[in-house]
Design an enzyme around this catalytic site. Sequence first.
Site, mmCIF file in Angstrom:
data_model
loop_
_atom_site.group_PDB
_atom_site.id
_atom_site.type_symbol
_atom_site.label_atom_id
_atom_site.label_comp_id
_atom_site.label_asym_id
_atom_site.label_seq_id
_atom_site.Cartn_x
_atom_site.Cartn_y
_atom_site.Cartn_z
ATOM 1 N N GLY A 92 0.861 -1.193 0.000
ATOM 2 C CA GLY A 92 0.000 0.000 0.000
ATOM 3 C C GLY A 92 0.885 1.226 0.000
ATOM 4 O O GLY A 92 2.084 1.149 -0.278
ATOM 5 N N ARG A 93 0.289 2.363 0.345
ATOM 6 C CA ARG A 93 1.043 3.624 0.297
ATOM 7 C C ARG A 93 2.334 3.549 1.105
ATOM 8 O O ARG A 93 3.401 3.946 0.646
ATOM 9 C CB ARG A 93 0.202 4.750 0.878
ATOM 10 C CG ARG A 93 -0.972 5.177 0.048
ATOM 11 C CD ARG A 93 -1.640 6.337 0.779
ATOM 12 N NE ARG A 93 -2.811 6.822 0.086
ATOM 13 C CZ ARG A 93 -4.025 6.316 0.233
ATOM 14 N NH1 ARG A 93 -4.237 5.300 1.043
ATOM 15 N NH2 ARG A 93 -5.057 6.820 -0.430
ATOM 16 N N ILE A 94 2.242 3.066 2.342
ATOM 17 C CA ILE A 94 3.424 3.090 3.220
ATOM 18 C C ILE A 94 4.465 2.075 2.743
ATOM 19 O O ILE A 94 5.665 2.377 2.702
ATOM 20 C CB ILE A 94 3.018 2.874 4.696
ATOM 21 C CG1 ILE A 94 2.073 4.006 5.150
ATOM 22 C CG2 ILE A 94 4.253 2.813 5.608
ATOM 23 C CD1 ILE A 94 1.449 3.819 6.523
ATOM 24 N N THR A 126 5.605 -1.718 11.712
ATOM 25 C CA THR A 126 5.022 -0.402 11.997
ATOM 26 C C THR A 126 3.545 -0.394 11.576
ATOM 27 O O THR A 126 2.970 0.663 11.379
ATOM 28 C CB THR A 126 5.775 0.733 11.251
ATOM 29 O OG1 THR A 126 5.799 0.424 9.848
ATOM 30 C CG2 THR A 126 7.186 0.909 11.752
ATOM 31 N N SER A 127 2.967 -1.606 11.432
ATOM 32 C CA SER A 127 1.569 -1.654 10.970
ATOM 33 C C SER A 127 0.617 -1.754 12.168
ATOM 34 O O SER A 127 0.263 -0.734 12.764
ATOM 35 C CB SER A 127 1.386 -2.801 9.978
ATOM 36 O OG SER A 127 1.665 -4.056 10.563
ATOM 37 N N ARG A 128 0.271 -2.958 12.556
ATOM 38 C CA ARG A 128 -0.532 -3.170 13.752
ATOM 39 C C ARG A 128 0.038 -4.386 14.488
ATOM 40 O O ARG A 128 0.416 -5.388 13.865
ATOM 41 C CB ARG A 128 -2.002 -3.432 13.397
ATOM 42 C CG ARG A 128 -2.778 -2.178 13.005
ATOM 43 C CD ARG A 128 -2.980 -1.228 14.183
ATOM 44 N NE ARG A 128 -3.745 -0.048 13.855
ATOM 45 C CZ ARG A 128 -3.234 1.132 13.480
ATOM 46 N NH1 ARG A 128 -1.918 1.285 13.386
ATOM 47 N NH2 ARG A 128 -4.018 2.165 13.228
ATOM 48 N N GLU A 162 -1.378 -3.510 22.999
ATOM 49 C CA GLU A 162 -0.897 -2.188 23.400
ATOM 50 C C GLU A 162 -1.687 -1.618 24.560
ATOM 51 O O GLU A 162 -2.905 -1.767 24.556
ATOM 52 C CB GLU A 162 -1.022 -1.213 22.213
ATOM 53 C CG GLU A 162 0.138 -1.293 21.286
ATOM 54 C CD GLU A 162 0.017 -0.383 20.084
ATOM 55 O OE1 GLU A 162 -0.579 0.691 20.190
ATOM 56 O OE2 GLU A 162 0.525 -0.769 19.029
ATOM 57 N N HIS A 201 4.486 3.215 19.494
ATOM 58 C CA HIS A 201 3.516 3.514 18.429
ATOM 59 C C HIS A 201 3.599 4.993 18.006
ATOM 60 O O HIS A 201 2.651 5.758 18.193
ATOM 61 C CB HIS A 201 2.088 3.154 18.876
ATOM 62 C CG HIS A 201 1.155 2.957 17.701
ATOM 63 N ND1 HIS A 201 0.058 2.134 17.740
ATOM 64 C CD2 HIS A 201 1.172 3.488 16.458
ATOM 65 C CE1 HIS A 201 -0.573 2.176 16.570
ATOM 66 N NE2 HIS A 201 0.093 2.989 15.775
#
Length: 313
Positions: free
Chosen positions: A156-158, A236-238, A267, A285
């Site tokens: 995707g974008r990231i 760095t996603s979830r 989290e 995060h």
Amino acid sequence: MPPPVFVSQPIPERGLELLRRERIAFEINPAGRILSGDELIAHLAGREWLLCLLTDRIDATVIRRCPSLKGIANCAAGYDNIDLAAATARGILVTNTPGVLTETTADLTWALILGVARRIPEADRYTRAGRFTGWGIGLMAGHDVHGKTLGIVGAGRIGVAVARRAVGFGMRILYHSPVACAEIERCCGARRADLKSLLRESEIVSLHVPLTPATRHLIGKRELGLMRPDACLINTSRGPVVDEVALVRALREGRIAGAGLDVYEREPELAPGLAGLENVVLLPHIGSASIETRSRMAEVSVLSLLKMDGQCL
Ligand code: DGY
């Protein structure tokens, strides 16, 4: 009648300024902490619009018990904190803030890649502790990043923005995605691979998928077992995309070399043992946490409230 907009937690001033400029009456959660479902429901009574953050759980109960709610602007790109099916069934609009945080999150991903590979936080701790007594040929030797293979899971974008930065490091880039991504192939020379091959071949594996039932524990014991012993996992996603207990075990047993995590399965809790490992870099995060980007996210959230189907306010 209460002000129509409820802001679940303080947001950057730029978003609040826009609300004021547009003369939109709003109330910010006065509790100064994250509200429970029941508290949220009480605050949403008689209101139509909610601006919330990813730490607010907007589940089916909240949606069912807030009959006046018409729209939710989530100040985040991810929206796994919202029961989208329940919202859709009620005709509630849900918006997020994709796009504005892409580059900032890609920068942070790279900070983790370099931090883990070159052992930067560990070396910083060592130096501060007064343990640096002189140059040593093996002192804090890490792994090179340039010239290695980067495996991007989720184009995707990231994911694409992370790959673009890898071009400057002369990396070979593999990506895994349910559909081919022309952009990553064209601008970064990336090659699409199945997940197994990507895990087997990459020295750095970076996760950029949304959290869905299909991606929960996408990386577990079996997948970690496919990775190279000199490989690092970056997330760095979830958090729930990775089985954190399996990850701790793999790191402890040296089955992979390191991990850089910005997100966690539960989290803000960390899996037992994670914080005690030297070969991990742990961040709270902060993927999108630049002053500029967080301000822009707040602004975009307010703009989406304003635009929601032209029916808002
Ligand atoms: C997002 O927007 O989904 C990010 O995780 C926030 O930092």
